[in-house]
Design a protein around this motif. Structure first.
Motif, short mmCIF file in Angstrom:
data_model
loop_
_atom_site.label_atom_id
_atom_site.label_comp_id
_atom_site.label_asym_id
_atom_site.label_seq_id
_atom_site.Cartn_x
_atom_site.Cartn_y
_atom_site.Cartn_z
N GLU A 58 1.10 -1.13 -0.03
CA GLU A 58 0.01 0.15 -0.01
C GLU A 58 1.11 1.28 0.03
O GLU A 58 1.51 1.49 0.84
CB GLU A 58 -0.89 -0.11 1.10
N ILE A 59 0.74 1.90 -1.11
CA ILE A 59 1.90 3.13 -1.33
C ILE A 59 0.88 4.15 -1.80
O ILE A 59 -0.02 4.08 -2.49
CB ILE A 59 2.67 2.88 -2.49
N PRO A 60 1.12 5.20 -1.03
CA PRO A 60 0.21 6.52 -1.33
C PRO A 60 0.38 6.88 -2.77
O PRO A 60 1.10 6.63 -3.79
CB PRO A 60 0.76 7.78 -0.64
N LYS A 61 -1.07 6.98 -3.60
CA LYS A 61 -1.16 7.30 -5.04
C LYS A 61 0.05 8.35 -5.47
O LYS A 61 0.61 8.12 -6.59
CB LYS A 61 -2.44 7.76 -5.34
N GLU A 62 0.34 9.38 -4.64
CA GLU A 62 1.02 10.55 -5.21
C GLU A 62 2.57 9.89 -5.24
O GLU A 62 3.36 10.27 -6.13
CB GLU A 62 1.09 11.67 -4.07
N VAL A 63 3.17 8.89 -4.57
CA VAL A 63 4.28 8.58 -4.48
C VAL A 63 4.60 7.86 -5.70
O VAL A 63 5.30 7.71 -6.48
CB VAL A 63 4.75 7.63 -3.19
#
Length: 126
Positions: free
Chosen positions: A64-69
Motif C-alpha cells: 500500500e503506497i500513497p497514490k502520489e508516491v
C-alpha cells in the motif's frame, strides 16, 4: 511500506505469485522498449520469473503506497526514458527541430537533467 499478505499479484503472461513470496524486483533495462518487463525474484525459486509489467505496477499490487508516491515515481521513470532517447538525437536533427518546430531539445534535456540531479540528491539524503 508493508507488503500485503495473501494478495495474488499478476505478472502478465498468465503468471501470478503471492505478494509475500516476492523478494526482489529488477527492471529489465536492455531493449526494454514500450512494453516494460521486470525480473521477479521469488522466495524458494532459483531462477527469476519475467513479468510483462513494470516494477512499479507490480509493487503497487504488493504494498500500500500513497497514490502520489506512485505517480511521482512513474513520472521520474518517464523522464529517465525521455532523457535516454533525447541523448540519441544528433546535433543536425536538433537544429532542424528547433528551426522547424521551435522546440529546443537542448533546453528540455538540461531541464530533465536538473530534475534527475535533484532526485539523486534526495535519494542520498534519505
Amino acid at each position: 511500506m508493508e507488503t500485503r499478505e495473501n494478495i495474488i499479484v499478476p505478472l502478465g503472461y498468465g503468471k501470478f505469485v503471492r505478494s509475500d513470496k516476492i523478494v526482489a524486483l529488477e527492471p529489465i533495462e536492455d531493449d526494454r522498449g514500450p512494453g516494460r518487463r521486470t525480473r521477479v525474484f521469488i522466495d524458494h525459486v532459483t531462477a527469476p520469473m519475467i513479468a510483462s509489467r513494470t516494477e512499479n505496477s507490480i509493487l503497487a499490487n504488493m504494498v500500500e503506497i500513497p497514490k502520489e508516491v506512485m505517480e511521482a515515481t512513474a513520472a521520474l521513470e518517464l523522464l529517465r526514458d525521455i532523457h535516454d532517447d533525447i541523448q540519441q538525437i544528433g546535433p543536425m536533427l536538433r537544429k532542424s527541430i528547433k528551426k522547424e518546430a521551435n522546440f529546443d531539445i537542448d533546453k528540455v534535456q538540461k531541464r530533465i537533467e536538473e530534475i534527475l540531479k535533484h532526485e539523486i540528491e534526495f535519494d542520498f539524503k534519505q
